[in-house]
Write a protein that holds these residues in place. Structure first.
Motif, PDB file in Angstrom:
ATOM      1  N   GLY A   8       0.496  -0.975   0.116  1.00  0.00           N
ATOM      2  CA  GLY A   8      -0.121   0.183   0.214  1.00  0.00           C
ATOM      3  C   GLY A   8       0.910   1.524  -0.010  1.00  0.00           C
ATOM      4  O   GLY A   8       0.228   2.005  -0.913  1.00  0.00           O
ATOM      5  N   ALA A  40       1.942   3.737  -3.363  1.00  0.00           N
ATOM      6  CA  ALA A  40       0.899   6.123  -2.905  1.00  0.00           C
ATOM      7  C   ALA A  40       1.926   6.478  -2.857  1.00  0.00           C
ATOM      8  O   ALA A  40       1.913   7.795  -3.838  1.00  0.00           O
ATOM      9  CB  ALA A  40       0.508   5.768  -1.283  1.00  0.00           C
ATOM     10  N   THR A  79      -5.576   0.936  -0.337  1.00  0.00           N
ATOM     11  CA  THR A  79      -4.704   2.433  -0.978  1.00  0.00           C
ATOM     12  C   THR A  79      -5.644   2.676  -2.602  1.00  0.00           C
ATOM     13  O   THR A  79      -5.674   3.911  -3.043  1.00  0.00           O
ATOM     14  CB  THR A  79      -3.840   2.293  -1.227  1.00  0.00           C
TER      15      THR A  79
END
Length: 340
Positions: A162, A166, A195
């Motif tokens: 995750g 990002a 995410t």
């Protein structure tokens, strides 16, 4: 079989494709031999079922999967959304390969893939594994440069955490994340899928039927010695009998719902994704038309709540990790696999 379409990603780099894609690793012999003519016939069958999303990678059969797809696509390239991947060096085979995501390697490999596929662009190009020695920002930046150059229309990440997703998305918009997800493999749910939902990134589950484990045809006594699954903990002698017993429970649920087991596995996946707010296009792979039709039966099926709950409980009972090396996959690096 009518197959609906969906959109992966958002904004200018979104990608419209069929709700179910074909994962072409099987065309390179990973799960047993298949001739080129049988591969082409299977791809024709899949196309007749309105599948427009084809997924491959440069590592599959050392380019063989891409080459076969290129032959199939020779006079019909624009009918399909075509995805491939870069970022795994062959090495000495499964378990002895290494991730490589430096910019020079990515820019070199795209031209080899385009040549084998017989096209001047990919619709989606993934970083196949995150390179621990190369910042994700460098890898995503190089993929983004391929979009600017016209060689790629959108980019993705495979088995990224995750946090890595990002960071990469902050450099260049990520259209899709590809990772393993199935009734038996759930580690993408705590971090990766939230995410993707937050950033509007599509998700492409690979091995949605557990590398063939979640099917009616799987026989734990009949795994060929050369089968790639021999390298994965679920299929090792100390784990397989227990996991086969769990499979029997899934088969019982499928029988009660009058579904093939593979179809139930896909139906569960779509329903779980909807609950988590993520758009998905699974990419199962198979070598037979009959198996494909069993899979596709699960695309628009609603699974009753009691069956969903019973299936949800099985993941925690699976014996063994989903990967031969937990560090090789997102859940391992997030500390979610037993040996991660």
């Amino acid at each position: 079989m009518t197959l609906r379409s969906l959109t992966l990603g958002t904004g200018s780099h979104q990608l419209e494709t069929s709700a179910l894609g074909y994962g072409a690793m099987s065309l390179a012999g990973a799960y047993g031999a298949i001739t080129e003519s049988d591969s082409i016939a299977l791809l024709e069958h899949v196309a007749q079922r309105e599948v427009t999303f084809l997924d491959t990678a440069n590592i599959y059969g050392d380019g063989e999967s891409e080459r076969v797809l290129g032959k199939f696509l020779k006079h019909r390239r624009e009918e399909f959304v075509l995805a491939s991947k870069v970022g795994i060096e062959k090495g000495a085979g499964v378990g002895k390969r290494r991730a490589r995501g430096d910019a020079a390697y990515i820019k070199e490999q795209i031209d080899h893939s385009l040549r084998r596929l017989g096209t001047d662009h990919l619709d989606l190009y993934y970083l196949h594994r995150v390179d621990p020695e190369t910042p994700i920002e460098e890898s995503v930046g190089a993929l983004g440069e391929l979009v600017t150059a016209g060689k790629v229309r959108s980019i993705g990440l495979s088995e990224a955490t995750g946090e890595e997703i990002a960071r990469g998305h902050a450099v260049f918009p990520i259209t899709a994340v590809q990772s393993e997800w199935s009734i038996f493999a759930r580690d993408v749910e705590p971090h990766v899928l939230p995410t993707c939902a937050r950033l509007g990134i599509g998700f492409v589950p690979y091995s949605p039927v557990g590398r063939g484990l979640l099917t009616d045809s799987f026989d734990p006594q009949a795994l060929p010695a050369e089968d790639i699954r021999q390298n994965f903990p679920w299929f090792m002698p100390e784990n397989l009998p227990h996991n086969a017993a769990l499979l029997a429970r899934v088969r019982d649920i499928a029988t009660g719902l009058e579904l093939p087991t593979a179809g139930l596995a896909l139906a569960w996946l779509y329903q779980q994704a909807a609950a988590l707010g993520v758009q998905i296009a699974p990419i199962p792979g198979t070598r037979t038309a009959g198996h494909w039709d069993q899979l596709q039966r699960g695309v628009d099926v609603q699974v009753p709540g009691e069956a969903m709950a019973e299936l949800d409980a099985l993941a925690g009972q699976v014996s063994g990790d989903r990967s031969f090396d937990p560090r090789w996959v997102s859940g391992g690096r997030e500390g979610l696999l037993p040996r991660g």
